[in-house]
Design a protein around this motif. Structure first.
Motif, mmCIF file in Angstrom:
data_model
loop_
_atom_site.group_PDB
_atom_site.id
_atom_site.type_symbol
_atom_site.label_atom_id
_atom_site.label_comp_id
_atom_site.label_asym_id
_atom_site.label_seq_id
_atom_site.Cartn_x
_atom_site.Cartn_y
_atom_site.Cartn_z
ATOM 1 N N THR A 211 30.785 42.055 44.736
ATOM 2 C CA THR A 211 32.138 42.035 43.832
ATOM 3 C C THR A 211 32.070 40.878 42.987
ATOM 4 O O THR A 211 32.707 40.739 42.270
ATOM 5 N N CYS A 213 33.474 38.220 44.158
ATOM 6 C CA CYS A 213 34.488 37.602 44.491
ATOM 7 C C CYS A 213 34.600 36.939 45.971
ATOM 8 O O CYS A 213 34.221 37.708 46.903
ATOM 9 N N HIS A 217 37.833 40.192 51.445
ATOM 10 C CA HIS A 217 37.975 41.886 51.407
ATOM 11 C C HIS A 217 38.232 42.389 52.865
ATOM 12 O O HIS A 217 37.469 41.922 53.739
ATOM 13 N N LEU A 240 39.497 45.929 48.101
ATOM 14 C CA LEU A 240 38.445 45.037 47.578
ATOM 15 C C LEU A 240 39.135 44.317 46.568
ATOM 16 O O LEU A 240 40.246 44.782 45.740
ATOM 17 N N ALA A 242 39.659 42.269 43.030
ATOM 18 C CA ALA A 242 39.204 42.652 41.848
ATOM 19 C C ALA A 242 38.819 41.579 41.022
ATOM 20 O O ALA A 242 38.060 41.597 39.957
ATOM 21 N N ASP A 249 43.663 40.648 49.239
ATOM 22 C CA ASP A 249 43.434 41.875 48.711
ATOM 23 C C ASP A 249 44.402 42.735 48.649
ATOM 24 O O ASP A 249 44.116 44.017 48.618
ATOM 25 N N ASN A 258 44.194 44.917 42.500
ATOM 26 C CA ASN A 258 42.863 44.992 43.377
ATOM 27 C C ASN A 258 42.565 46.594 43.598
ATOM 28 O O ASN A 258 43.346 47.463 43.067
ATOM 29 N N HIS A 289 32.863 48.148 39.961
ATOM 30 C CA HIS A 289 33.753 46.912 40.381
ATOM 31 C C HIS A 289 34.098 46.283 38.978
ATOM 32 O O HIS A 289 33.287 45.778 38.243
ATOM 33 N N TYR A 291 34.705 43.364 38.121
ATOM 34 C CA TYR A 291 34.472 41.785 37.705
ATOM 35 C C TYR A 291 32.969 42.080 37.764
ATOM 36 O O TYR A 291 32.182 41.495 36.966
ATOM 37 N N SER A 292 32.119 42.461 38.553
ATOM 38 C CA SER A 292 30.909 42.329 38.668
ATOM 39 C C SER A 292 30.004 43.706 38.007
ATOM 40 O O SER A 292 28.855 43.349 37.829
ATOM 41 N N LEU A 296 30.325 51.279 43.120
ATOM 42 C CA LEU A 296 30.812 51.158 44.501
ATOM 43 C C LEU A 296 30.278 52.476 45.293
ATOM 44 O O LEU A 296 30.329 52.206 46.480
#
Length: 362
Positions: A211, A213, A217, A240, A242, A249, A258, A289, A291-292, A296
């Protein structure tokens, strides 16, 4: 008169929600509106929850509706298995922590407990802090380098903050400095019942890599204790965070941005797409995901067997409450029980299409 205005406002909400699904000038709007009014009046759905579940769409069938449950029906089911008088066992975070420690369940270390209207602070290691000097000393002697402050009775991440030590003071998750005086004042004034301070739980490295982050989580596992005392997993999904600036979360019906993603409990991995934030009042499905950017579906959950075993063990220890949802954090070494919920939201269960199984339990 008040009842009339409440009903009128409800109709307006349903009409507006229906107009987002099909424009009023298009064929089928009025028949869809009538059906949606019946859905809310006969099935006791609130317009907001029916819309979030996409039950106002003209394409929704009666079978689709039957596969879902509204909050009122779910609460009746939960009260059937969870005596309300025992709800404090999980709703009160201090009592919950104490019961978990007695049962030998893995939970975050409790650093401090404050009670509104009570002069003394304490922890579960036998220490009491009565004077102002003792309380200030606790910041140095009892607090770890990173810790989490939670209201004793709040839910859904409300009021939670994470701080780390820096110099003579502290810094919160957003990078804002918090002085010792400000922390003292916050803990002294307290929430409705007070605060519990716990050591921060660190994510398993695989979750951070997935993630990007650092916020915690958690694995949400819903369990049921059968009449013979054996526990089983009904449904599981993963919550998760976000974005890196989030500490909680909490899903908030999609308002936080999220994610939650179903878990295949047979394979121990994420299954399918995640449900994310809102777009025009509809939940967004995402494969990666936000952000990353990493995919998933199929992600293998670290320490999966240990997580499930912890949830089942907790269900047996709290067997007076037979239908619970557990939030479990996965650290580099072992799973940790974050909290239990006796009145949990049906959103993830509804999306799974498995509400019929829950009704069969009654």
């Amino acid at each position: 008169m008040k009842r009339f205005f409440r009903t009128f406002r409800r109709w307006i909400q349903i009409a507006r929600a229906t107009a987002h699904e099909i424009r009023p000038w298009r064929r089928g709007y009025w028949s869809t509106l009538r059906r949606n009014v019946r859905l809310c009046s006969q099935r006791n759905y609130q317009p907001t929850e029916a819309r979030l579940l996409e039950l106002f769409s003209p394409s929704v069938s009666h079978e689709d509706v039957d596969r879902n449950v509204n909050r009122a029906e779910l609460t009746r089911i939960q009260r059937r298995f969870n005596p309300e008088v025992l709800g404090e066992m999980v709703a009160n975070k201090v009592l919950f922590h104490s019961l978990c420690v007695q049962a030998g369940l893995s939970v975050p270390r409790c650093v401090l407990v404050t009670q509104r209207g009570k002069r003394s602070w304490f922890n579960f290691e036998g220490a009491n802090f009565s004077t102002k000097a003792q309380k200030y000393a606790a910041f140095d002697e009892a607090f770890p380098d990173e810790f989490v402050i939670k209201p004793i009775t709040a839910a859904s991440g409300r009021g939670v903050s994470c701080l780390r030590r820096e110099g003579e003071g502290f810094v919160d998750f957003a990078g804002i400095r918090v002085t010792r005086e400000a922390l003292f004042e916050r803990l002294s004034l307290g929430d409705r019942k007070g605060w519990i301070v716990q050591s921060r739980v660190q994510n398993h490295p695989a979750l951070v890599e997935l993630t990007g982050c650092e916020g915690l989580h958690t694995f949400r596992v819903k369990t049921f204790v059968r009449p013979d005392g054996e526990a089983e997993v009904l449904f599981a999904f993963f919550k998760l965070i976000a974005t890196p600036d989030q500490i909680s979360d909490a899903f908030g019906r999609g308002s936080t941005g999220n994610l939650w993603i179903p878990v295949d409990v047979d394979r121990g991995c994420f299954s399918g797409k995640a449900w994310g934030g809102l777009r025009e009042w509809k939940q967004v499905r995402v494969a990666n995901h936000p952000y990353s950017g990493k995919p998933l579906d199929g992600f293998a959950i670290p320490l999966f067997a240990e997580v499930v075993e912890l949830a089942l063990r907790a269900a047996r220890e709290f067997s007076q409450l037979r239908l619970l949802a557990w939030d479990i954090g996965i650290t580099p070494d072992a799973p940790v029980l974050i909290e239990g919920n006796h009145f949990w939201n049906a959103y993830g269960y509804n999306r799974s299409g498995r509400m019929s199984e829950l009704r069969e339990l009654v």
